[in-house]
Every structure is written in structure tokens, then in C-alpha cells.
Scaffold this motif. Structure first.
Motif, PDB file in Angstrom:
ATOM      1  N   LEU A 168      68.963  24.965  85.847  1.00 38.60           N
ATOM      2  CA  LEU A 168      68.886  23.534  84.823  1.00 38.60           C
ATOM      3  C   LEU A 168      67.723  22.793  85.415  1.00 38.60           C
ATOM      4  N   LEU A 169      67.112  22.298  84.548  1.00 41.57           N
ATOM      5  CA  LEU A 169      66.025  21.233  84.633  1.00 41.57           C
ATOM      6  C   LEU A 169      66.068  19.925  83.825  1.00 41.57           C
ATOM      7  N   SER A 170      65.625  19.163  84.353  1.00 41.69           N
ATOM      8  CA  SER A 170      65.619  17.593  83.889  1.00 41.69           C
ATOM      9  C   SER A 170      64.263  17.512  82.899  1.00 41.69           C
ATOM     10  N   ALA A 171      64.193  16.528  81.998  1.00 42.98           N
ATOM     11  CA  ALA A 171      63.015  16.655  81.132  1.00 42.98           C
ATOM     12  C   ALA A 171      61.759  16.284  82.083  1.00 42.98           C
ATOM     13  N   GLU A 172      61.886  15.452  82.891  1.00 47.70           N
ATOM     14  CA  GLU A 172      60.956  15.311  84.146  1.00 47.70           C
ATOM     15  C   GLU A 172      60.336  16.790  84.697  1.00 47.70           C
ATOM     16  N   TRP A 173      61.258  17.408  85.322  1.00 54.20           N
ATOM     17  CA  TRP A 173      60.909  18.706  85.909  1.00 54.20           C
ATOM     18  C   TRP A 173      60.562  19.614  84.935  1.00 54.20           C
ATOM     19  N   ILE A 174      60.715  19.745  83.588  1.00 56.29           N
ATOM     20  CA  ILE A 174      60.232  20.328  82.856  1.00 56.29           C
ATOM     21  C   ILE A 174      58.743  20.004  82.757  1.00 56.29           C
ATOM     22  N   ALA A 175      58.386  18.979  82.341  1.00 58.33           N
ATOM     23  CA  ALA A 175      57.080  18.577  82.397  1.00 58.33           C
ATOM     24  C   ALA A 175      56.216  18.573  83.701  1.00 58.33           C
ATOM     25  N   ARG A 176      56.886  18.591  84.793  1.00 55.72           N
ATOM     26  CA  ARG A 176      56.065  18.976  86.197  1.00 55.72           C
ATOM     27  C   ARG A 176      55.753  20.296  86.184  1.00 55.72           C
TER      28      ARG A 176
END
Ligand code: SF4
Length: 399
Positions: A168-176
């Protein structure tokens, strides 16, 4: 015999496969009926799926030549079918060092690999102080920070392109992570929440809550990140659940257009897992599911892992796949270590026996590549350097 006759007209409400071939979208009830088709009807279903593939990507079957990098096999989840995960201190528990990561990637580079597939347990530091200490020692706050740094090193120091699969990933981690990898993945597996119940496959797997996984896939879509997902069949779900899962993926793709690949993965029983004596899906169930996935999403790349269907993997081509997935000439399949990948020469001859050619792709599929290659900075440069004019692997190596 026409496909319409072949699939059986005894039930007036049956979906007519030949009409599907002319653009009629397949819906839930029709898909469920096709999953239940008889053995006599199966050839017509497979023929319709092959025809759909032929319209989508005529004559080309792809694979990604990869190294598998199991960054850590510590995981806070306990999926009933998982042989990969370990607790700290358990035999085989392992978190790779940065040098080990680079060593595997460089060895793969020498063997013509173009993908570094990062597979790892989901947020082990939330459950285990030992992992928190390991990350501290390595200089990172979390497994995702460590993964990000390793993707960046692979990108900067090798010609491989990273494809992270960290859960699972947050939107912030997807961007990173999207800043250091052209694509990423998360198997939806199933939308059936009953599998979270006592004694079921996901009863101690908080990261397998379907709504959370759908949110990750949607967040990737909102950022136009080329995304790989799929379903896992034979873990206690019903045929209707399989259709629900495929339709959930289709809906996200309809909204965001970012699903670059759908994987249909079949459960394999093995010693050492809680579900060791659970029945495996039959070959017929697998073929029906692959074919229905193709008909539900005729213009999405469809993959099924050949090593999980050996020695019958040729049949997957008959059911409409257009990709063999990541195949490694170097590293074993750490998720299914008892099932070695077929030799690439065998995959090539299977592919050619069906009148198709085998092409090496990058972790990001050709139709998604231009947008990533156009990005400024290292990622765009590396993707451009890795691709040929059609978006396949530029350094393609003979099977
Ligand atoms: S399948 Fe993934 S999330 Fe589940 S236990 Fe294994 S590593 Fe963890």
C-alpha cells in the motif's frame, strides 16, 4: 461452428461471443456465465479471447527481462498463501544491503536485464523493532525511504529501470517513487472482504483490505503513473468475486487510463504455508479466468506467470495473454521459489509455435513510455536511453 453456437445458446441470456468481438462490452452477468462455461464451450471462449488479443496487439507477445530484488522479506502481514515473508530472527529472514542490491542489479545488467523488480514486505517496521533498528543502521526512516534510495541508485548507477512493488502507498509516496521509477505495481488480488475473516487467506493481513488497495491504485491513476495490478485466483474467492475484481480494475482504468497491465495469478499450494493443503485452481479455471479478463479488458496488456502454469503454460497464449511478465535469467522467483522460470528460449519457441514473435519490453509498456521519457531529469533520460523507437527494450537480448 460459430463462437455463438460454441458457447451455447441453450440459455437465452448468454452473452454472444461473436457480438463481443464487435465491441459489445462484457458486463458482470455475462462474464460470470463465461467463467462457468462447460468444457465443450471452452474452445469458443478461448477463440474469442485470442481474437480480442489479435485486434489489440497483433502477433506480438512481450516479456520483461528482469532481476528480482527482494529488498526485505520481513512483512507485517501474514497472508495464508505466502512463502516469501519472514519474521525477524526466523530462518531466511533478510534485508538486503545497498551493496547487495547493486551487485544483483549489475549482474543482471551483464545478462541483458532491463528491469529491477523490487518486491518486499509491507511496512515491516510498523510491526518489528528489529526492522526499525536495521533501517536506522542503514540511515533511513522507513522501508519506503530505503526503497526510494535504492531505486535512485539503480537508476543512477545502472541501465536498469526500477519497478517497485512495495504494498500500500499513500499519494505522497506514489509521487516520490514515481520520480525514481517509470512504473509500479500492487496486486489488487481480490475485492472479497470475506477473505479477511477468521481462518481465511487474509485474516491477519491488514494491508489486504480491498478498499485500501483500490485507493492506492486510484491514487496512482490520479498521478498518471503506469500501473500493474491483477488478481490472485484460488484463495477462497468465488467466480463472481473474480469478475468483481476485474470490473473494479476496469473501472479504475476507465477513469484514469493508467493500468498498463493486468496479471492473472494462480494460487499454488506449497509446503510451509498455512494454505499448504488448499486446492489449487484447475487449468480450466485458469484458462477461463484469463480469457474472461481479456474479454473484459480487450485493450489492456494481460499477463499470466508462465512458471505457475508449467508445463502447460503454452495454453495461456491460447486464452489471450499478450505478455509473459518478468522473467529472470539470473534470480529465482522468490515469491514461488519452487517454480523456476522457463528458459527464455522455451518461451520464445512457445510464442513462435502460436505464430507470434517474442519481444523484450521495459517495465513500463511501450504505449505508456512516451509520457515518462518526456520528463525532465534522470528518469526521463534513462527511459529514453533504455527504449528503442517503438518503446520496447533497446538493448533487447536474444532469448
Ligand atoms: S503476500 Fe505480501 S503482504 Fe502478504 S505476507 Fe507475503 S509479503 Fe506480506
Amino acid at each position: 461452428m460459430t463462437a455463438r453456437e460454441g458457447i451455447g445458446l441453450q440459455d437465452n441470456s448468454l452473452i454472444f461471443l461473436d457480438e463481443l468481438g464487435h465491441g459489445l462490452p462484457l458486463a458482470h452477468e455475462g462474464a460470470c456465465r463465461l467463467l462457468r462455461c462447460s468444457d465443450d464451450e471452452l474452445p469458443a471462449l478461448l477463440a474469442a479471447a485470442r481474437a480480442a488479443r489479435q485486434r489489440f496487439k497483433p502477433g506480438v507477445i512481450t516479456y520483461s527481462r528482469k532481476v528480482f530484488i527482494p529488498l526485505t522479506n520481513l512483512c507485517r502481514d501474514y497472508c495464508g498463501y505466502c512463502i516469501f515473508r519472514r519474521d525477524p530472527g526466523e530462518a531466511g529472514a533478510r534485508t538486503m544491503t545497498p551493496d547487495q542490491v547493486l551487485e544483483v542489479a549489475q549482474a543482471g545488467e551483464k545478462m541483458g536485464c532491463t528491469e529491477a523488480l523490487f518486491s518486499l514486505g509491507d511496512k515491516p517496521e510498523l510491526a518489528f523493532p528489529e526492522m526499525r533498528a536495521t533501517l536506522r543502521h542503514l540511515g533511513y526512516n522507513s522501508t519506503l525511504h530505503y526503497l526510494e534510495a535504492m531505486c535512485e541508485r539503480i537508476l543512477g548507477e545502472t541501465s536498469l529501470l526500477p519497478h517497485p512493488n512495495p504494498g500500500l502507498l499513500s499519494a505522497e509516496w506514489i509521487a516520490r517513487l514515481a520520480a525514481v521509477s517509470p512504473s509500479m505495481g500492487l496486486m489488487l488480488e481480490t475485492t472479497n472482504t470475506a477473505l479477511l475473516g477468521p481462518g481465511r487467506a487474509h485474516d491477519n493481513a491488514p494491508d489486504k483490505i480491498p478498499a485500501k488497495r483500490l485507493r492506492t491504485i486510484e491514487a496512482a491513476g490520479m498521478q498518471s503513473v503506469p500501473f500493474t495490478t491483477g488478481l490472485l485466483i484460488g484463495i477462497g474467492e468465488t467466480r463472481e468475486d473474480r469478475v468483481d475484481t476485474l470490473l473494479a480494475i476496469r473501472e479504475l482504468h476507465r477513469r484514469y487510463g493508467h493500468i498498463q497491465e493486468v496479471i492473472v495469478q494462480n494460487f499454488r499450494a506449497k509446503p510451509g504455508i498455512p494454505m499448504h493443503d488448499w486446492p489449487e485452481p484447475t487449468r480450466g479455471e485458469m484458462l477461463r479466468t484469463v480469457a474472461v479478463a481479456r474479454l473484459l479488458m480487450p485493450e489492456v496488456n494481460l499477463q499470466a506467470p508462465p512458471n505457475l502454469s508449467a508445463p502447460y503454460y503454452d495454453e495461456l497464449l491460447d486464452a489471450g495473454i499478450n505478455d509473459w511478465g518478468g522473467v529472470s535469467p539470473l534470480t529465482p522467483d522468490f515469491i514461488n521459489p519452487e517454480k523456476p522460470w522457463p528458459h527464455l528460449a522455451q518461451l520464445q519457441s512457445s510464442t513462435e509455435s502460436r505464430g507470434c514473435i517474442l519481444r523484450q519490453r521495459l517495465p513500463v509498456y511501450p504505449e505508456f513510455l512516451a509520457a515518462i521519457a518526456a520528463r525532465p531529469g534522470l528518469l526521463g533520460e534513462k527511459v529514453q536511453a533504455a527504449a528503442d523507437r517503438e518503446g520496447y527494450a533497446g538493448r533487447a537480448t536474444a532469448a
